[in-house]
Design a protein around this motif. Structure first.
Motif: not given
Length: 355
Positions: A163, A167-168, A217, A220, A276, A301
């Motif tokens: 990621f 996104i995080c 998320v 993936r 994650c 990530g």
């Protein structure tokens, strides 16, 4: 009768009814739902085209095409921040990323600041049709992620750069105001209760919290695990501040209590865990597998994946792990627990409503 009522309300520009009616159409005809929503966007309903593309990517075609990027781009040009953030993600590492960065700074400088986006980037002419195929290819390209760490006896695999920082950061900003004290399952009462074993705060990502990025998320993570997204529990966001920790534990359900058996009616045993890493602590906060002598503290990530049980659903003693105390800073992670079978959550999101 209910569908007819939704249709009438939608024609009266009732936005929730419009989206609910589109979801009802999606069950029987994804293309009809898509056309209905894009037509509503052309009639002036901001957000309708974004919803059409989201439904297609995650519940129908599984991947966007150039026309979908065009709809997202049109939404972004109408100051739809959700669509703009998705285009930022999709265009990373292309010549068009700077355009969307500059657009976000223009539309919502507060959002750009919070996401730590560069304030000054090279100017890029407006994105047009010629750019859409490249953005599609950038998003759809097959990224074969190879683990940087593997321990096959317990199925441990660490993947980096799953990621992006954006996104995080998005999840940290979105969920921070909603965090609640973490709970531990009490086998006697069958309820979650506060416990010194787990001193973080948490949020379960369901209902109104589900957005493009949470679905991204899940998509993936399902790809990494090789298992259907419908076998997952809702994502759990966890925040650990100074001295907070998760003492040694198993993620699998251990024991024969009636309450534990009741919990396993929803998808069975927890067979796999995926963590994650959204934001590492400045010091401390490592994930430690105490019976393996392994400690990991990967960058934002990254995704750590490991098995909780063997092929016969026996608990793997080597999966015994802990979230070590945070010494300095704040640690953010997001956990996906995968069950042996479809969960109620997975059924409602990926099976029942989205055929």
């Amino acid at each position: 009768m209910a569908i007819a009522t939704l249709s009438k309300l939608a024609e009266q520009r009732h936005v929730p009814a419009t989206f609910a009616y589109a979801d009802a159409l999606l069950d029987d005809s994804p293309s009809a739902s898509y056309e209905y929503l894009t037509d509503k966007f052309l009639q002036g309903l901001i957000g309708a085209a974004y919803r059409a593309v989201l439904n297609k990517v995650f519940f129908s075609a599984d991947a966007p095409d150039s026309a979908d990027i065009a709809w997202l781009n049109a939404e972004a040009n109408k100051a739809n921040i959700e669509a703009l953030l998705v285009l930022l993600m999709m265009s990373e590492n292309t010549d068009y990323y700077n355009y969307y960065v500059n657009q976000l700074w223009t539309i919502s400088p507060d959002t750009a600041t919070q996401l730590n986006l560069p304030r000054s980037v090279a100017k890029q002419s407006e994105v047009g049709e010629v750019a859409f195929p490249e953005i599609v290819n950038n998003y759809n390209k097959n990224r074969v992620l190879k683990p940087t760490l593997e321990m096959k006896d317990v199925g441990i695999a660490l993947y980096q750069n799953v990621f992006s920082p954006m996104i995080c950061r998005h999840f940290v900003l979105k969920f921070n105001p909603h965090m609640q004290p973490s709970l531990i399952f009490d086998p006697i009462s069958g309820e979650g209760k506060p416990n010194s074993v787990r001193t973080s705060t948490y949020l379960q990502v369901s209902g109104a919290h589900i957005d493009w990025f949470s679905l991204e998320v899940e998509k993936r993570l399902a790809s990494l695990s090789g298992l259907p997204a419908s076998q997952g529990e809702p994502l759990s966001v966890l925040k650990y501040e100074q001295y907070q920790q998760y003492k040694p534990h198993y993620d699998a359900f251990v024991g024969n209590d009636a309450a534990l058996h009741e919990m396993q009616k929803d998808g069975g045993q927890r067979i796999k865990t995926q963590i994650c890493y959204l934001q590492p602590a400045e010091e401390g906060g490592e994930t430690a597998f105490l019976r393996k002598g392994l400690t990991v503290n990967p960058p934002a990530g990254s995704v750590l994946m490991f098995d909780n049980v063997d092929d016969d659903l026996n608990v793997l003693t080597a999966s015994y792990h802990a979230g070590m105390p945070v010494v300095k800073g704040t640690k953010w992670i997001m956990t996906k627990w995968i069950r042996a079978e479809t969960t109620h959550y997975g059924h409602s999101i990926y099976t029942l409503k989205r055929k």
